[in-house]
Design a protein around this motif. Structure first.
Motif, PDB file in Angstrom:
ATOM      1  N   SER A  90       0.912  -1.263  -0.219  1.00 52.08           N
ATOM      2  CA  SER A  90       0.018   0.132  -0.022  1.00 52.08           C
ATOM      3  C   SER A  90       0.719   1.271   0.026  1.00 52.08           C
ATOM      4  CB  SER A  90      -0.728   0.024   1.314  1.00 52.08           C
ATOM      5  OG  SER A  90      -0.054   0.140   2.191  1.00 52.08           O
ATOM      6  N   ILE A  91       0.198   2.334  -0.420  1.00 53.69           N
ATOM      7  CA  ILE A  91       1.025   3.765  -0.227  1.00 53.69           C
ATOM      8  C   ILE A  91       1.526   4.038   0.925  1.00 53.69           C
ATOM      9  CG2 ILE A  91       0.844   6.138  -0.628  1.00 53.69           C
ATOM     10  CD1 ILE A  91       0.656   4.618  -3.240  1.00 53.69           C
ATOM     11  N   GLU A  92       0.708   3.439   2.140  1.00 54.46           N
ATOM     12  CA  GLU A  92       1.199   3.826   3.418  1.00 54.46           C
ATOM     13  C   GLU A  92       2.194   3.024   3.923  1.00 54.46           C
ATOM     14  OE1 GLU A  92      -3.009   4.776   2.453  1.00 54.46           O
ATOM     15  OE2 GLU A  92      -2.310   2.953   2.235  1.00 54.46           O
ATOM     16  N   SER A  93       2.132   1.775   3.418  1.00 56.26           N
ATOM     17  CA  SER A  93       3.313   0.773   3.826  1.00 56.26           C
ATOM     18  C   SER A  93       4.553   1.513   3.155  1.00 56.26           C
ATOM     19  CB  SER A  93       2.978  -0.446   3.364  1.00 56.26           C
ATOM     20  OG  SER A  93       4.174  -1.286   3.684  1.00 56.26           O
ATOM     21  N   ILE A  94       4.522   1.814   2.025  1.00 61.13           N
ATOM     22  CA  ILE A  94       5.768   2.575   1.269  1.00 61.13           C
ATOM     23  C   ILE A  94       6.011   3.538   1.889  1.00 61.13           C
ATOM     24  CG2 ILE A  94       6.637   3.441  -0.851  1.00 61.13           C
ATOM     25  CD1 ILE A  94       4.773   1.569  -2.484  1.00 61.13           C
ATOM     26  N   THR A  95       5.215   4.458   2.346  1.00 60.36           N
ATOM     27  CA  THR A  95       5.650   5.747   2.986  1.00 60.36           C
ATOM     28  C   THR A  95       6.113   5.575   4.428  1.00 60.36           C
ATOM     29  OG1 THR A  95       3.775   6.914   1.733  1.00 60.36           O
ATOM     30  CG2 THR A  95       4.338   8.176   3.845  1.00 60.36           C
ATOM     31  N   GLU A 152       4.885   1.453  -9.326  1.00 56.02           N
ATOM     32  CA  GLU A 152       4.920   2.640  -9.879  1.00 56.02           C
ATOM     33  C   GLU A 152       5.023   3.838  -8.955  1.00 56.02           C
ATOM     34  OE1 GLU A 152       0.938   4.157 -11.868  1.00 56.02           O
ATOM     35  OE2 GLU A 152       1.007   2.005 -12.223  1.00 56.02           O
ATOM     36  N   SER A 153       4.344   3.697  -7.725  1.00 57.85           N
ATOM     37  CA  SER A 153       4.294   4.763  -6.940  1.00 57.85           C
ATOM     38  C   SER A 153       5.516   5.011  -6.207  1.00 57.85           C
ATOM     39  CB  SER A 153       3.032   4.512  -5.904  1.00 57.85           C
ATOM     40  OG  SER A 153       3.416   3.515  -5.151  1.00 57.85           O
ATOM     41  N   VAL A 154       6.724   4.222  -6.156  1.00 63.20           N
ATOM     42  CA  VAL A 154       8.019   4.278  -5.606  1.00 63.20           C
ATOM     43  C   VAL A 154       8.386   5.608  -5.728  1.00 63.20           C
ATOM     44  CG1 VAL A 154      10.262   3.497  -5.101  1.00 63.20           C
ATOM     45  CG2 VAL A 154       8.103   1.721  -4.926  1.00 63.20           C
ATOM     46  N   PRO A 155       8.867   5.855  -7.216  1.00 64.86           N
ATOM     47  CA  PRO A 155       9.666   7.239  -7.383  1.00 64.86           C
ATOM     48  C   PRO A 155       8.687   8.332  -6.864  1.00 64.86           C
ATOM     49  CG  PRO A 155       9.557   5.939  -9.267  1.00 64.86           C
ATOM     50  CD  PRO A 155       8.634   5.427  -8.340  1.00 64.86           C
ATOM     51  N   GLU A 191       7.819  -3.614 -17.415  1.00 58.43           N
ATOM     52  CA  GLU A 191       8.908  -3.022 -16.610  1.00 58.43           C
ATOM     53  C   GLU A 191       9.488  -1.688 -17.389  1.00 58.43           C
ATOM     54  OE1 GLU A 191      11.351  -4.333 -13.311  1.00 58.43           O
ATOM     55  OE2 GLU A 191      11.063  -6.289 -14.440  1.00 58.43           O
ATOM     56  N   ARG A 192       9.598  -2.074 -18.662  1.00 57.02           N
ATOM     57  CA  ARG A 192      10.244  -0.877 -19.447  1.00 57.02           C
ATOM     58  C   ARG A 192       9.340   0.050 -19.522  1.00 57.02           C
ATOM     59  NH1 ARG A 192      14.128  -2.235 -24.051  1.00 57.02           N
ATOM     60  NH2 ARG A 192      15.804  -3.777 -23.320  1.00 57.02           N
ATOM     61  N   ALA A 193       8.026  -0.179 -19.583  1.00 56.16           N
ATOM     62  CA  ALA A 193       7.029   0.907 -19.940  1.00 56.16           C
ATOM     63  C   ALA A 193       7.005   1.772 -18.510  1.00 56.16           C
ATOM     64  CB  ALA A 193       5.806   0.608 -20.152  1.00 56.16           C
ATOM     65  N   GLU A 194       7.045   0.988 -17.392  1.00 60.28           N
ATOM     66  CA  GLU A 194       7.100   1.820 -15.961  1.00 60.28           C
ATOM     67  C   GLU A 194       8.430   2.335 -15.821  1.00 60.28           C
ATOM     68  OE1 GLU A 194       4.678   2.162 -13.959  1.00 60.28           O
ATOM     69  OE2 GLU A 194       3.357   1.005 -15.043  1.00 60.28           O
ATOM     70  N   LEU A 195       9.450   1.993 -16.213  1.00 61.06           N
ATOM     71  CA  LEU A 195      10.584   2.429 -16.044  1.00 61.06           C
ATOM     72  C   LEU A 195      10.756   3.930 -16.709  1.00 61.06           C
ATOM     73  CD1 LEU A 195      13.871   2.388 -15.345  1.00 61.06           C
ATOM     74  CD2 LEU A 195      14.142   1.492 -17.595  1.00 61.06           C
ATOM     75  N   LEU A 196      10.328   3.733 -18.038  1.00 56.99           N
ATOM     76  CA  LEU A 196      10.376   5.024 -18.868  1.00 56.99           C
ATOM     77  C   LEU A 196       9.277   6.042 -18.273  1.00 56.99           C
ATOM     78  CD1 LEU A 196      10.445   3.393 -22.522  1.00 56.99           C
ATOM     79  CD2 LEU A 196      12.303   4.827 -21.103  1.00 56.99           C
ATOM     80  N   LYS A 197       8.250   5.640 -17.763  1.00 54.12           N
ATOM     81  CA  LYS A 197       7.124   6.498 -17.034  1.00 54.12           C
ATOM     82  C   LYS A 197       7.855   7.276 -15.785  1.00 54.12           C
ATOM     83  CE  LYS A 197       3.146   4.355 -15.655  1.00 54.12           C
ATOM     84  NZ  LYS A 197       2.149   3.855 -15.551  1.00 54.12           N
TER      85      LYS A 197
END
Length: 189
Positions: A25-30, A52-55, A78-84
């Motif tokens: 979850s966003i809360e866990s990463i935060t 995708e929310s990590v950066p 993964e390449r698409a997420e990397l470029l995004k």
């Protein structure tokens, strides 16, 4: 980069091998990022780019820099997420780590890994490396030849150096051997 305090990061409650994958979850990463910042880290290294929310959360938490990983060098998702991630956070992301310990398990070869690294360097205009064990970089110079910097996994335990003093000695010897072999490349160890 030398002034940044780096740590490798895999989110708590993230299980990519499950079917379907379990994402944190966003809360866990935060909470994770808050703990890491509180411990003095201001540089983050990820193993993959599929959360995708990590950066965005890394930037929001006040990290100085990030090396973003791509676990499967040829995964279109993964390449698409990397470029995004790079397009949205270009100044945060200092480089790309392509693959992680895939040579040992046979997930890819040195030639295919170098091809992916060169491809991703062209696509992102970012420095690239891969994270492979010490032995690979000492035995085969071709991986270092396609790397902008070195990112090396050093595991004394898995190299049969399990007593603390012996493990420290092995680690220092591995560092010195890599520095001697590749003095021109920045080294993440």
């Amino acid at each position: 980069l030398a002034e940044t305090h780096w740590i490798s990061y895999a989110p708590t409650h993230y299980y990519p091998g499950e079917t379907p994958p379990v994402y944190p979850s966003i809360e866990s990463i935060t909470a994770d990022l808050s703990t890491l910042r509180g411990a003095g880290f201001d540089g983050l290294i990820t193993y993959g780019s599929d959360v995708e929310s990590v950066p965005r959360l890394v930037e929001k938490a006040g990290f100085r820099s990030m090396l973003i990983g791509i676990w499967d060098p040829w995964s279109p998702r993964e390449r698409a997420e990397l470029l995004k991630a790079i397009n949205g956070h270009r100044s945060l992301i200092a480089g790309v780590i392509v693959g992680n310990e895939g040579l040992e398990s046979g997930r890819y070869t040195v030639a295919s890994l170098c091809e992916a690294m060169n491809d991703l360097r062209r696509m992102t205009s970012k420095p690239v490396s891969s994270t492979e064990p010490v032995d690979w970089l000492l035995a085969d110079r071709s991986l270092a030849a396609c790397s902008t910097f070195l990112s090396v996994n050093a595991h004394p335990y898995f190299s049969n150096h399990q007593e603390p003093e012996d493990a420290v000695r092995w680690t220092l010897e591995a560092w010195n051997a890599l520095r001697q072999r590749y003095p021109q490349l920045p080294l993440f160890f």
